[in-house]
Write an enzyme that holds these catalytic residues in place. Structure first.
Site, PDB file in Angstrom:
ATOM      1  N   LYS A  22       9.272  -4.048   6.661  1.00  0.00           N
ATOM      2  CA  LYS A  22       8.560  -2.786   6.423  1.00  0.00           C
ATOM      3  C   LYS A  22       9.475  -1.859   5.621  1.00  0.00           C
ATOM      4  O   LYS A  22      10.573  -1.508   6.058  1.00  0.00           O
ATOM      5  CB  LYS A  22       8.194  -2.121   7.753  1.00  0.00           C
ATOM      6  CG  LYS A  22       7.045  -2.813   8.472  1.00  0.00           C
ATOM      7  CD  LYS A  22       6.745  -2.159   9.795  1.00  0.00           C
ATOM      8  CE  LYS A  22       6.111  -0.799   9.657  1.00  0.00           C
ATOM      9  NZ  LYS A  22       5.777  -0.206  10.986  1.00  0.00           N
TER      10      LYS A  22
HETATM   11  O1  G3P Z   1       2.778   1.732  12.646  1.00  0.00           O
HETATM   12  C1  G3P Z   1       2.847   3.111  12.367  1.00  0.00           C
HETATM   13  C2  G3P Z   1       2.515   3.862  13.561  1.00  0.00           C
HETATM   14  O2  G3P Z   1       3.394   3.480  14.598  1.00  0.00           O
HETATM   15  C3  G3P Z   1       2.453   5.334  13.445  1.00  0.00           C
HETATM   16  O3  G3P Z   1       1.583   5.662  14.452  1.00  0.00           O
HETATM   17  O4  G3P Z   1       0.652   6.879  16.310  1.00  0.00           O
HETATM   18  O5  G3P Z   1       2.962   7.422  15.529  1.00  0.00           O
HETATM   19  O6  G3P Z   1       0.979   8.036  14.136  1.00  0.00           O
HETATM   20  P1  G3P Z   1       1.551   7.093  15.133  1.00  0.00           P
END
Ligand code: G3P
Length: 199
Positions: free
Chosen positions: A85
């Site tokens: 990533k």
């Molecule tokens: O994979 C990206 C993700 O972990 C971000 O998610 O829920 O932190 O916005 P969030």
């Protein structure tokens, strides 16, 4: 649409793999930090747990050279079907171009705009990961932006797939599933809520 788990908790991963048709696991630095353990030890455990399924792990460096160095280390430790990533920032696109030439599997992450996804696809990324809910939190429309990315990929004939991320509810996942995006990575609590979605 592939369905991946966006978490690094081994117990949760095992439970979800046991119950549901899961295609892999994605992690990021903040998800791994929650374990308070060496990130590589956690990633190796996830790899053992999921076999040859897709494992996505993020570089920490902010320079292309540093990202490339980390990618080599990750691929060596975590084996085949590991997606590196890479953040969709200027140095990240430079790293993607180099890594794709070397044959690495790449997920362009932290995508907030369709044109970041366009640049990621042109830089050789296998997946582009728009952050659906975080886009919403910026006052834009995460679902609409992700659909636009899908259109851009199809119209331009890119092989890059969408790996939609940052979901807060099952309706967001359902909308993109119906639109035919390639993959979604979803937190365990939201995966469990997928079966509660009433149209
Ligand atoms: O994979 C990206 C993700 O972990 C971000 O998610 O829920 O932190 O916005 P969030």
């Amino acid at each position: 649409m592939k369905l991946l788990i966006d978490d690094a908790n081994i117990e949760k991963i095992k439970k979800l793999y046991d119950l549901y048709p899961i295609d892999g696991v994605t992690t990021n630095p903040s998800i791994l930090a929650k374990s308070k353990r060496n990130p590589y030890e956690v990633l190796k455990e996830i790899r053992e747990c999921i076999g040859d399924d897709e494992l996505h792990a993020q570089v920490l460096s902010r320079t292309a050279e540093g990202m490339i160095e980390e990618a080599h280390k990750m691929a060596e430790i975590l084996g085949k079907n590991t997606f590196i990533k890479v953040p969709s920032i200027p140095e990240g696109f430079k790293a993607m171009k180099a890594l794709s030439k070397e044959g690495f599997k790449i997920t362009a992450t932290a995508i907030y705009t369709p044109m970041q996804a366009y640049l990621a696809a042109k830089s050789g990324a296998d997946y582009a990961a728009p952050y659906v809910n975080r886009i919403d939190n910026l006052g834009a429309d995460g679902i609409a932006s992700t659909k636009l990315i899908q259109n851009i990929f199809e119209t331009n004939g890119f092989d890059t797939e969408i790996l939609a991320a940052s979901f807060k509810n099952s309706n967001q996942v359902q909308e993109l599933c119906a639109y035919g995006v390639g993959a979604a990575t979803v937190a365990p609590d939201v995966i469990e809520n997928l079966i509660k979605n009433a149209c």
